[in-house]
Each structure stands twice: as structure tokens, then as C-alpha cells.
Design an enzyme around this catalytic site. Structure first.
Site, mmCIF file in Angstrom:
data_model
loop_
_atom_site.group_PDB
_atom_site.id
_atom_site.type_symbol
_atom_site.label_atom_id
_atom_site.label_comp_id
_atom_site.label_asym_id
_atom_site.label_seq_id
_atom_site.Cartn_x
_atom_site.Cartn_y
_atom_site.Cartn_z
ATOM 1 N N GLU A 55 32.276 49.681 58.905
ATOM 2 C CA GLU A 55 32.483 50.421 60.159
ATOM 3 C C GLU A 55 33.489 51.545 59.928
ATOM 4 O OE1 GLU A 55 32.740 47.211 59.514
ATOM 5 O OE2 GLU A 55 32.460 45.943 61.276
ATOM 6 N N ALA A 165 16.424 22.145 20.573
ATOM 7 C CA ALA A 165 15.699 21.276 19.628
ATOM 8 C C ALA A 165 16.624 20.134 19.184
ATOM 9 C CB ALA A 165 15.250 22.106 18.435
ATOM 10 N N SER A 170 18.810 26.619 19.849
ATOM 11 C CA SER A 170 18.288 26.944 21.186
ATOM 12 C C SER A 170 18.059 28.439 21.393
ATOM 13 C CB SER A 170 19.265 26.442 22.249
ATOM 14 O OG SER A 170 20.503 27.097 22.124
ATOM 15 N N GLY A 273 26.315 23.314 29.920
ATOM 16 C CA GLY A 273 25.123 22.695 29.394
ATOM 17 C C GLY A 273 24.578 21.615 30.300
ATOM 18 N N ALA A 279 26.432 16.708 36.094
ATOM 19 C CA ALA A 279 27.547 16.260 36.944
ATOM 20 C C ALA A 279 27.465 16.941 38.316
ATOM 21 C CB ALA A 279 28.876 16.574 36.270
HETATM 22 C C1 AOF Z 1 34.193 43.196 54.781
HETATM 23 N N1 AOF Z 1 33.510 44.347 54.919
HETATM 24 O O1 AOF Z 1 32.424 45.839 56.130
HETATM 25 C C2 AOF Z 1 33.195 43.899 57.173
HETATM 26 C C3 AOF Z 1 33.903 42.660 57.000
HETATM 27 O O2 AOF Z 1 40.482 40.658 54.451
HETATM 28 P P1 AOF Z 1 39.477 41.737 54.509
HETATM 29 O O3 AOF Z 1 40.025 42.971 55.179
HETATM 30 O O4 AOF Z 1 38.898 42.068 53.158
HETATM 31 O O5 AOF Z 1 38.297 41.238 55.456
HETATM 32 C C4 AOF Z 1 37.250 40.432 55.052
HETATM 33 C C5 AOF Z 1 36.540 39.855 56.264
HETATM 34 O O6 AOF Z 1 36.240 40.806 57.267
HETATM 35 C C6 AOF Z 1 35.200 39.278 55.863
HETATM 36 O O7 AOF Z 1 35.319 37.962 55.447
HETATM 37 C C7 AOF Z 1 34.372 39.382 57.141
HETATM 38 O O8 AOF Z 1 34.545 38.216 57.920
HETATM 39 C C8 AOF Z 1 34.994 40.550 57.897
HETATM 40 N N2 AOF Z 1 34.107 41.764 57.988
HETATM 41 N N3 AOF Z 1 34.364 42.377 55.779
HETATM 42 O O9 AOF Z 1 34.655 42.864 53.708
HETATM 43 C C9 AOF Z 1 33.019 44.760 56.069
HETATM 44 N N4 AOF Z 1 32.706 44.272 58.354
HETATM 45 ZN ZN ZN Z 2 36.148 44.876 59.568
#
Ligand code: AOF
Ligand code: ZN
Length: 345
Positions: A55, A165, A170, A273, A279
Site C-alpha cells: 500500500e 543404491a 545416489s 535424508g 522423523a
Molecule cells: C507486508 N507487506 O505489503 C503488507 C503486510 O513488521 P512488518 O512491518 O514487516 O509487517 C509485517 C506484517 O504486516 C505482515 O505479517 C502482515 O500481517 C502485514 N501486512 N506485510 O510485509 C505488505 N500489507
Molecule cells: Zn502494512
């Protein structure tokens, strides 16, 4: 209701986000700004942690033209001050009058942007092309909602399910096309994991290489994670300077993922591997399987997976989401189902 013009703009926002190969530990996000006539003012996208959110990127490109605009975003605008300021506030301050978004933010620390926008009198609409947008960030969504990284297990095997093998050799079971295909997937994750046994046996690099076999720049490399208790001599390739590396001396998959979650790792690429994969399989911690099957038979050797099955009731089917040929090999992608499939009876 979103207008057809807004839905089209959402498609372009999704495409802009998809062009970024990996933004982890953050999601891939795109944003298109439309003027009141529905004409595009600017497109923005997020390039990774610490860089502007989609944004903010679009608003910067739009400048004063953002006043009165509609913002079309693939993810609910964030509501928190993280590495960057909250986008809900940035949109309000820029004079945007309508916000259309796709996926609701599953990250509890960032959620709530829609409410903030509505409280400020901004016409806000959720869920437009939400499924398509969620596809951009399957691993990230899993990680922020469960608190543990998404695990993709990749293996290569013969048609009879063998990955080496009897003498341990591999290289190579699959062809060059399949091996290049693996590089494409490695570039999308933030950690590449292997057990000490397979590192000792194969001396892998566990890095992302381009077409010419050169490693990508250090900053774009996933974290190399070596799991197990054997000691790896310093001259092994995982110790070279081409990518960061972490040794975890534990055999408990839950503890391993906990350590990685603390480092904000969202998507682990588990490669070799058979014992380490076994696990994780036993613990129910494999979220996606990518198998490269060579149309060749070996007859004896090491199975791709060494897990704890004793009887046919232990059969765990895979819901296949993609099946394709890569060069002369077969690539199968699927999601393990927790319980036996009903039609197997
Ligand atoms: C993003 N990119 O364009 C939007 C996000 O700590 P920050 O500032 O890096 O924020 C990460 C969080 O912001 C991300 O987990 C998500 O929930 C929200 N939106 N994040 O990295 C973006 N719009
Ligand atoms: Zn944001």
C-alpha cells in the site's frame, strides 16, 4: 460488491505480488490504486521485510493523486507498527475513500485494519478473489496461524521408491531438468534443511543456484539448517560463505521447528535424508510433498522415507495437487492426508 473494474484491478495486484519470488518472513502483497473513473493511478508491491508495504509503495508512486482513490489490495491493510508504519493509517492520511482487499490478515499482530478503516468512514470491502490471493502466501499463512513453519519435503527416487543404491551412490537419479526445477522451489523458501547423515554422505551445498549454476547473492539465500548429532568436518560445502548456516543438534522435529519459528522462518524445504524425513513424517509435520520420480528401477537400496509403518493401516495417502513431467522424470506435488482415504477400503 466489488465492481468488475475492481476485480480486474485485484487480478493485477495479485500478478504484481506474484512477480516477487520470496518476501519471507513477510507475505507477498500487491496493491493497485484506481481513480474515481476506475483508471489505474499506480501499482505497488512488497519486496520483503523492512521494505515498504504494498500500500505504501503504491501511495508513494501516486503522490497527491491518491486523494479520492480506491485502493485494491491482496491482503487486509495492516493495523500495527512493525518494521514499517500501519497501512490502515497511511491509507486514511492519503485521502483514499474506498478499500477493497482479498485475504483477511491472519497475522494476529497485524490484523484489524478493516475495522480501523471503517471507523474512519472509509468504504471497505473484504474477500474479493480471496482464494487466488491466499495462494500467494500458503506457507506464510500456515506459519503465522499455527506458530510453526510450513514444511515441504522434497525427494527424488526411482519408480521403486529408492533414493540411493546399496553402496550409497545416489548422483543422479533424476535428470538435469528435474534438478533445475528444484532450484526454482528452493528460491521460494527461507530455510533449506538436511540431516547430518545426508550432509556427510552427499556433501550438498543447500543453496539456490541460477541457470549457470552460480549461487544467488548471499542476501537472497535461504538459511541452511543442518539437523542431527554427528559432526560435520569444516571443509564440507555447507560451511562455505555463500549462505548463512545453522546447526541444530536435536532429533525432535517439534523442537527443530520451534527453533526456526523463533528466527521467523516460515517455509522449510526439507531435503534428505530418509531418516530426518521419516522423523518429520512420523510427527505429522510434513505439510507438502514434492516427489521427483525417475522412470527407472534399482531393485535394492535405500528407500526415500524411513518412517514407522508396520501394517497397511499405516498407509497415508497424498492428495495430489499437481502431476507433471519434468524432462524425462515425473513430478508429483501433494498434501499428506492425516488419515487413510475412505475409498482405499
Ligand atoms: C507486508 N507487506 O505489503 C503488507 C503486510 O513488521 P512488518 O512491518 O514487516 O509487517 C509485517 C506484517 O504486516 C505482515 O505479517 C502482515 O500481517 C502485514 N501486512 N506485510 O510485509 C505488505 N500489507
Ligand atoms: Zn502494512
Amino acid at each position: 460488491m466489488a465492481t468488475p473494474i475492481e476485480t480486474d484491478a485485484m487480478r493485477r495486484a495479485i500478478d504484481a505480488a506474484r512477480a516477487v519470488i520470496c518476501a519471507l518472513p513477510n507475505p507477498r502483497v500487491g496493491c493497485v490504486l484506481l481513480d474515481p473513473d476506475g483508471k489505474e493511478i499506480a501499482t505497488g508491491f512488497h519486496r520483503g521485510a523492512g521494505t515498504p508495504h504494498a500500500e505504501a509503495d503504491a501511495l508513494t508512486r501516486a503522490g497527491e493523486r491518491a486523494a479520492g482513490a480506491t485502493a485494491v489490495v491482496t491482503l487486509e491493510p495492516c493495523n500495527h507498527t512493525g518494521r514499517t508504519p500501519p497501512c490502515a493509517q497511511t491509507l486514511i492520511a492519503a485521502g483514499v475513500t474506498r478499500v477493497v482487499f482479498a485475504q483477511t490478515d491472519p497475522d494476529p499482530t497485524a490484523a484489524g485494519g478493516a475495522e480501523t478503516l471503517r471507523a474512519a468512514g472509509i468504504d471497505t470491502e473484504a474477500g474479493v478473489l480471496a482464494e487466488e490471493a491466499a495462494e500467494l502466501n500458503v506457507a506464510w499463512t500456515h506459519a503465522v496461524t499455527t506458530g510453526r513453519p510450513f514444511v515441504t519435503w522434497k525427494y527424488a527416487a526411482t519408480l521403486d521408491g529408492l533414493s540411493a543404491a546399496p553402496d550409497g551412490s545416489s548422483k543422479w537419479i533424476t535428470g538435469p531438468e528435474a534438478r533445475r526445477d528444484v532450484q526454482k522451489f528452493r528460491a521460494e523458501v527461507d530455510a533449506i534443511m538436511a540431516g547430518t547423515g545426508s550432509v556427510l554422505a552427499d556433501d550438498p551445498r543447500l543453496t539456490v543456484r541460477d541457470e549457470g549454476d552460480d549461487p544467488l547473492p548471499y542476501e537472497r539465500q535461504p538459511l541452511r539448517v543442518i539437523v542431527g548429532e554427528s559432526t560435520i568436518p569444516r571443509y564440507y560445502r555447507v560451511f562455505d560463505q555463500t549462505a548463512p548456516m545453522l546447526i541444530i543438534q536435536s532429533r525432535d522435529p517439534h523442537a527443530v521447528l520451534q527453533k526456526l519459528a523463533e528466527r521467523e522462518i516460515r517455509h522449510v524445504w526439507l531435503e534428505g535424508g530418509p531418516r530426518l524425513a521419516g522423523a518429520f513424517w512420523n510427527a505429522g509435520l510434513i505439510d507438502r510433498v514434492i516427489g521427483y520420480i525417475a522412470p527407472a528401477l534399482l531393485g535394492a537400496g535405500r528407500p526415500a522415507l524411513e518412517a514407522a509403518a508396520t501394517t497397511l493401516a499405516d498407509l497415508r495417502p497424498i492428495d495430489v495437487t499437481d502431476l507433471t513431467t519434468i524432462g524425462k522424470d515425473i513430478r508429483l506435488i501433494g498434501t499428506p492426508l492425516g488419515a487413510p482415504r475412505e475409498d482405499f477400503d
